[in-house]
Scaffold this motif. Sequence first.
Motif, PDB file in Angstrom:
ATOM      1  N   PHE A 233      -6.585   7.247  10.337  1.00  0.00           N
ATOM      2  CA  PHE A 233      -5.529   6.890   9.790  1.00  0.00           C
ATOM      3  C   PHE A 233      -3.676   7.518  10.374  1.00  0.00           C
TER       4      PHE A 233
ATOM      5  N   ASN B  37       1.515   9.355   9.539  1.00  0.00           N
ATOM      6  CA  ASN B  37       2.753   8.765   8.892  1.00  0.00           C
ATOM      7  C   ASN B  37       3.257   7.919   8.097  1.00  0.00           C
ATOM      8  N   LYS B  38       1.760   6.859   8.149  1.00  0.00           N
ATOM      9  CA  LYS B  38       1.950   5.535   7.123  1.00  0.00           C
ATOM     10  C   LYS B  38       1.127   6.097   6.162  1.00  0.00           C
ATOM     11  N   ILE B  39       0.232   6.313   5.614  1.00  0.00           N
ATOM     12  CA  ILE B  39      -0.672   6.126   5.161  1.00  0.00           C
ATOM     13  C   ILE B  39      -0.175   5.959   3.555  1.00  0.00           C
ATOM     14  N   LYS B  40      -0.938   4.586   2.939  1.00  0.00           N
ATOM     15  CA  LYS B  40      -0.802   4.980   1.042  1.00  0.00           C
ATOM     16  C   LYS B  40      -1.264   5.640   0.050  1.00  0.00           C
ATOM     17  N   ARG B  41      -1.413   5.953  -0.744  1.00  0.00           N
ATOM     18  CA  ARG B  41      -1.872   6.560  -1.925  1.00  0.00           C
ATOM     19  C   ARG B  41      -3.108   6.216  -1.333  1.00  0.00           C
ATOM     20  N   SER B  42      -3.513   4.968  -2.057  1.00  0.00           N
ATOM     21  CA  SER B  42      -4.625   4.225  -2.071  1.00  0.00           C
ATOM     22  C   SER B  42      -5.278   4.216  -1.435  1.00  0.00           C
ATOM     23  N   GLN B  43      -4.575   4.787  -0.308  1.00  0.00           N
ATOM     24  CA  GLN B  43      -5.829   4.688   0.784  1.00  0.00           C
ATOM     25  C   GLN B  43      -6.810   6.600   1.192  1.00  0.00           C
ATOM     26  N   ILE B  44      -5.823   7.559   0.677  1.00  0.00           N
ATOM     27  CA  ILE B  44      -5.909   8.602   0.782  1.00  0.00           C
ATOM     28  C   ILE B  44      -7.770   8.889   0.287  1.00  0.00           C
TER      29      ILE B  44
END
Length: 136
Positions: free
Chosen positions: A68, A71-78
């Motif tokens: 992952f 710098n670009k991770i989306k909240r849904s990916q956490i």
Amino acid sequence: MEEKQYVIQYEDVDLSFDKMILTGINLTIEKGEFVYLIGKTGSGKSSLLRSIYADIPIEAGAARVCGFDLNKIKRSQIPMLRRKLGIVFQDFQLLKDRSVFDNLAFVLRATGMKDKQAMRERILQALDDVGLLQKA
């Protein structure tokens, strides 16, 4: 030659949370490595860990964890990122019905390790590394 697989790659990373916490972090951790993060109170250990599991944003630099891009991770990916990490905190409660060795073995089995001899060697080395071999 086999290409190294990095679980964590930080290149010149800065972290801030209301104020600058850590600057210029360069860190690489390969797949299968055990890493111990130790230091004095207030030195930034918890902040570094919080950045690794995407609880504190990356202010500058490049950071990749388990594939992952932080710098670009989306909240849904956490949640998916956190499922791939194995972090044991200093206030982690051991399972009281098991020895120190069995608590560590439990974690290794939960992360997919099956080779009992490799598991034993890894646990004993880890305990020796932190001066707790006698507590196995």
